[in-house]
Design a protein around this motif. Structure first.
Motif, PDB file in Angstrom:
ATOM      1  N   PHE A  40      11.758  21.548  15.340  1.00 47.39           N
ATOM      2  CA  PHE A  40      12.868  22.481  15.519  1.00 47.39           C
ATOM      3  C   PHE A  40      12.348  23.909  15.607  1.00 47.39           C
ATOM      4  O   PHE A  40      12.714  24.668  16.510  1.00 47.39           O
ATOM      5  CB  PHE A  40      13.879  22.346  14.366  1.00 47.39           C
ATOM      6  N   ARG A  41      11.480  24.288  14.681  1.00 44.41           N
ATOM      7  CA  ARG A  41      10.941  25.648  14.673  1.00 44.41           C
ATOM      8  C   ARG A  41      10.154  25.948  15.951  1.00 44.41           C
ATOM      9  O   ARG A  41      10.157  27.080  16.437  1.00 44.41           O
ATOM     10  CB  ARG A  41      10.081  25.879  13.441  1.00 44.41           C
ATOM     11  N   LEU A  42       9.498  24.942  16.479  1.00 47.01           N
ATOM     12  CA  LEU A  42       8.734  25.105  17.721  1.00 47.01           C
ATOM     13  C   LEU A  42       9.658  25.428  18.890  1.00 47.01           C
ATOM     14  O   LEU A  42       9.317  26.219  19.766  1.00 47.01           O
ATOM     15  CB  LEU A  42       7.938  23.827  18.009  1.00 47.01           C
ATOM     16  N   LEU A  43      10.850  24.835  18.908  1.00 48.76           N
ATOM     17  CA  LEU A  43      11.767  24.982  20.041  1.00 48.76           C
ATOM     18  C   LEU A  43      12.804  26.092  19.870  1.00 48.76           C
ATOM     19  O   LEU A  43      13.431  26.503  20.832  1.00 48.76           O
ATOM     20  CB  LEU A  43      12.497  23.665  20.293  1.00 48.76           C
ATOM     21  N   MET A  44      12.980  26.581  18.659  1.00 53.41           N
ATOM     22  CA  MET A  44      14.071  27.523  18.415  1.00 53.41           C
ATOM     23  C   MET A  44      13.747  28.935  18.898  1.00 53.41           C
ATOM     24  O   MET A  44      12.594  29.316  19.061  1.00 53.41           O
ATOM     25  CB  MET A  44      14.433  27.561  16.936  1.00 53.41           C
ATOM     26  N   ASP A  45      14.804  29.679  19.108  1.00 54.32           N
ATOM     27  CA  ASP A  45      14.716  31.103  19.386  1.00 54.32           C
ATOM     28  C   ASP A  45      14.531  31.786  18.030  1.00 54.32           C
ATOM     29  O   ASP A  45      15.414  31.705  17.168  1.00 54.32           O
ATOM     30  CB  ASP A  45      16.009  31.575  20.066  1.00 54.32           C
ATOM     31  N   SER A  46      13.407  32.426  17.814  1.00 56.96           N
ATOM     32  CA  SER A  46      13.103  32.971  16.490  1.00 56.96           C
ATOM     33  C   SER A  46      14.056  34.085  16.089  1.00 56.96           C
ATOM     34  O   SER A  46      14.276  34.310  14.894  1.00 56.96           O
ATOM     35  CB  SER A  46      11.656  33.456  16.420  1.00 56.96           C
ATOM     36  N   ASP A  47      14.657  34.776  17.034  1.00 53.36           N
ATOM     37  CA  ASP A  47      15.617  35.826  16.702  1.00 53.36           C
ATOM     38  C   ASP A  47      16.962  35.260  16.283  1.00 53.36           C
ATOM     39  O   ASP A  47      17.618  35.796  15.402  1.00 53.36           O
ATOM     40  CB  ASP A  47      15.819  36.777  17.887  1.00 53.36           C
ATOM     41  N   GLU A  48      17.373  34.164  16.931  1.00 51.07           N
ATOM     42  CA  GLU A  48      18.692  33.594  16.657  1.00 51.07           C
ATOM     43  C   GLU A  48      18.658  32.465  15.621  1.00 51.07           C
ATOM     44  O   GLU A  48      19.681  32.113  15.054  1.00 51.07           O
ATOM     45  CB  GLU A  48      19.330  33.092  17.957  1.00 51.07           C
ATOM     46  N   GLY A  49      17.500  31.847  15.410  1.00 52.40           N
ATOM     47  CA  GLY A  49      17.374  30.777  14.428  1.00 52.40           C
ATOM     48  C   GLY A  49      17.963  29.455  14.869  1.00 52.40           C
ATOM     49  O   GLY A  49      18.193  28.571  14.049  1.00 52.40           O
ATOM     50  N   VAL A  50      18.213  29.305  16.170  1.00 54.24           N
ATOM     51  CA  VAL A  50      18.745  28.069  16.745  1.00 54.24           C
ATOM     52  C   VAL A  50      18.013  27.779  18.052  1.00 54.24           C
ATOM     53  O   VAL A  50      17.329  28.651  18.602  1.00 54.24           O
ATOM     54  CB  VAL A  50      20.276  28.167  17.018  1.00 54.24           C
ATOM     55  N   ILE A  51      18.161  26.559  18.538  1.00 52.21           N
ATOM     56  CA  ILE A  51      17.603  26.211  19.841  1.00 52.21           C
ATOM     57  C   ILE A  51      18.653  26.553  20.894  1.00 52.21           C
ATOM     58  O   ILE A  51      19.760  26.016  20.880  1.00 52.21           O
ATOM     59  CB  ILE A  51      17.245  24.712  19.922  1.00 52.21           C
ATOM     60  N   THR A  52      18.306  27.481  21.763  1.00 48.08           N
ATOM     61  CA  THR A  52      19.174  27.873  22.865  1.00 48.08           C
ATOM     62  C   THR A  52      18.626  27.269  24.161  1.00 48.08           C
ATOM     63  O   THR A  52      17.498  26.760  24.176  1.00 48.08           O
ATOM     64  CB  THR A  52      19.207  29.405  23.008  1.00 48.08           C
ATOM     65  N   PHE A  53      19.402  27.383  25.226  1.00 40.59           N
ATOM     66  CA  PHE A  53      18.889  26.910  26.509  1.00 40.59           C
ATOM     67  C   PHE A  53      17.599  27.641  26.855  1.00 40.59           C
ATOM     68  O   PHE A  53      16.611  27.021  27.253  1.00 40.59           O
ATOM     69  CB  PHE A  53      19.923  27.085  27.626  1.00 40.59           C
ATOM     70  N   ALA A  54      17.592  28.960  26.686  1.00 42.31           N
ATOM     71  CA  ALA A  54      16.413  29.751  27.044  1.00 42.31           C
ATOM     72  C   ALA A  54      15.200  29.348  26.215  1.00 42.31           C
ATOM     73  O   ALA A  54      14.096  29.200  26.750  1.00 42.31           O
ATOM     74  CB  ALA A  54      16.716  31.245  26.875  1.00 42.31           C
ATOM     75  N   SER A  55      15.388  29.152  24.906  1.00 42.63           N
ATOM     76  CA  SER A  55      14.239  28.785  24.066  1.00 42.63           C
ATOM     77  C   SER A  55      13.765  27.368  24.377  1.00 42.63           C
ATOM     78  O   SER A  55      12.564  27.097  24.346  1.00 42.63           O
ATOM     79  CB  SER A  55      14.567  28.936  22.578  1.00 42.63           C
ATOM     80  N   LEU A  56      14.699  26.474  24.679  1.00 47.99           N
ATOM     81  CA  LEU A  56      14.322  25.101  25.037  1.00 47.99           C
ATOM     82  C   LEU A  56      13.540  25.094  26.345  1.00 47.99           C
ATOM     83  O   LEU A  56      12.501  24.441  26.460  1.00 47.99           O
ATOM     84  CB  LEU A  56      15.575  24.224  25.142  1.00 47.99           C
ATOM     85  N   LYS A  57      14.016  25.843  27.320  1.00 48.70           N
ATOM     86  CA  LYS A  57      13.320  25.911  28.612  1.00 48.70           C
ATOM     87  C   LYS A  57      11.939  26.534  28.448  1.00 48.70           C
ATOM     88  O   LYS A  57      10.957  26.027  28.977  1.00 48.70           O
ATOM     89  CB  LYS A  57      14.152  26.715  29.607  1.00 48.70           C
ATOM     90  N   LYS A  58      11.857  27.600  27.661  1.00 49.91           N
ATOM     91  CA  LYS A  58      10.590  28.313  27.455  1.00 49.91           C
ATOM     92  C   LYS A  58       9.574  27.455  26.702  1.00 49.91           C
ATOM     93  O   LYS A  58       8.388  27.449  27.026  1.00 49.91           O
ATOM     94  CB  LYS A  58      10.862  29.593  26.676  1.00 49.91           C
ATOM     95  N   ASN A  59      10.021  26.717  25.691  1.00 46.14           N
ATOM     96  CA  ASN A  59       9.107  26.007  24.801  1.00 46.14           C
ATOM     97  C   ASN A  59       8.977  24.516  25.073  1.00 46.14           C
ATOM     98  O   ASN A  59       8.198  23.842  24.404  1.00 46.14           O
ATOM     99  CB  ASN A  59       9.551  26.224  23.345  1.00 46.14           C
ATOM    100  N   SER A  60       9.711  23.997  26.039  1.00 52.00           N
ATOM    101  CA  SER A  60       9.694  22.555  26.285  1.00 52.00           C
ATOM    102  C   SER A  60       8.327  22.044  26.735  1.00 52.00           C
ATOM    103  O   SER A  60       7.992  20.883  26.511  1.00 52.00           O
ATOM    104  CB  SER A  60      10.773  22.165  27.291  1.00 52.00           C
ATOM    105  N   ALA A  61       7.520  22.901  27.327  1.00 54.31           N
ATOM    106  CA  ALA A  61       6.188  22.480  27.778  1.00 54.31           C
ATOM    107  C   ALA A  61       5.305  22.057  26.607  1.00 54.31           C
ATOM    108  O   ALA A  61       4.437  21.203  26.760  1.00 54.31           O
ATOM    109  CB  ALA A  61       5.516  23.600  28.565  1.00 54.31           C
ATOM    110  N   PHE A  62       5.559  22.636  25.410  1.00 53.25           N
ATOM    111  CA  PHE A  62       4.787  22.243  24.230  1.00 53.25           C
ATOM    112  C   PHE A  62       4.966  20.763  23.917  1.00 53.25           C
ATOM    113  O   PHE A  62       4.116  20.148  23.283  1.00 53.25           O
ATOM    114  CB  PHE A  62       5.211  23.049  22.995  1.00 53.25           C
ATOM    115  N   LEU A  63       6.103  20.195  24.338  1.00 52.60           N
ATOM    116  CA  LEU A  63       6.398  18.789  24.073  1.00 52.60           C
ATOM    117  C   LEU A  63       6.213  17.922  25.316  1.00 52.60           C
ATOM    118  O   LEU A  63       6.604  16.761  25.325  1.00 52.60           O
ATOM    119  CB  LEU A  63       7.838  18.648  23.554  1.00 52.60           C
ATOM    120  N   GLY A  64       5.646  18.483  26.359  1.00 48.26           N
ATOM    121  CA  GLY A  64       5.431  17.729  27.592  1.00 48.26           C
ATOM    122  C   GLY A  64       6.703  17.518  28.392  1.00 48.26           C
ATOM    123  O   GLY A  64       6.792  16.589  29.188  1.00 48.26           O
ATOM    124  N   LEU A  65       7.689  18.391  28.201  1.00 49.82           N
ATOM    125  CA  LEU A  65       8.981  18.234  28.875  1.00 49.82           C
ATOM    126  C   LEU A  65       9.169  19.251  29.997  1.00 49.82           C
ATOM    127  O   LEU A  65      10.294  19.481  30.441  1.00 49.82           O
ATOM    128  CB  LEU A  65      10.121  18.393  27.854  1.00 49.82           C
TER     129      LEU A  65
END
Length: 121
Positions: A33-58
């Protein structure tokens, strides 16, 4: 979520649960969750998921797939996933782990002497 790569999906959650135990698995889900979340908002947003999804091979997932993931787990309708929604979604996406959880719940209920109470199941 109906991804074009869905038939290639391997569910590693049951293996992780077996190796790490319940507390360890929850810890790893929290790390994810922490890997995918937006650190400013404390939740996973579309932008944070799109930005960080490569870390999970997505990285190959389309925007529609990513929006579908968010919508699937967004119980409160705010357009983002908090930590609880993320963890629940991960369990829901793991049919084998859900079956194991149901078995463990039934076993615990029987051990507590509630076997005659069908409303628990």
């Amino acid at each position: 979520m109906a991804s074009r790569d869905q038939k290639n999906f391997q569910d590693f959650l049951p293996l992780m649960a077996e190796k790490l135990g319940g507390d360890g698995l929850i810890g790893e889900l929290c790390n994810g969750f922490r890997l995918l979340m937006d650190s400013d908002e404390g939740v996973i947003t579309f932008a944070s998921l799109k930005k960080n999804s490569a870390f999970l091979g997505l990285q190959e997932l389309s925007d529609d797939d990513l929006y579908g993931m968010l919508k699937e787990g967004d119980f409160d309708g705010d357009g983002a996933l908090n930590q609880m929604e993320f963890c629940v979604l991960m369990f829901r996406l793991s049919p084998e782990l859900m079956e194991q959880s149901q078995f463990l719940l039934e076993e615990a209920i029987q051990q507590e002497g509630f076997q005659d109470c069908d409303f628990w199941l």
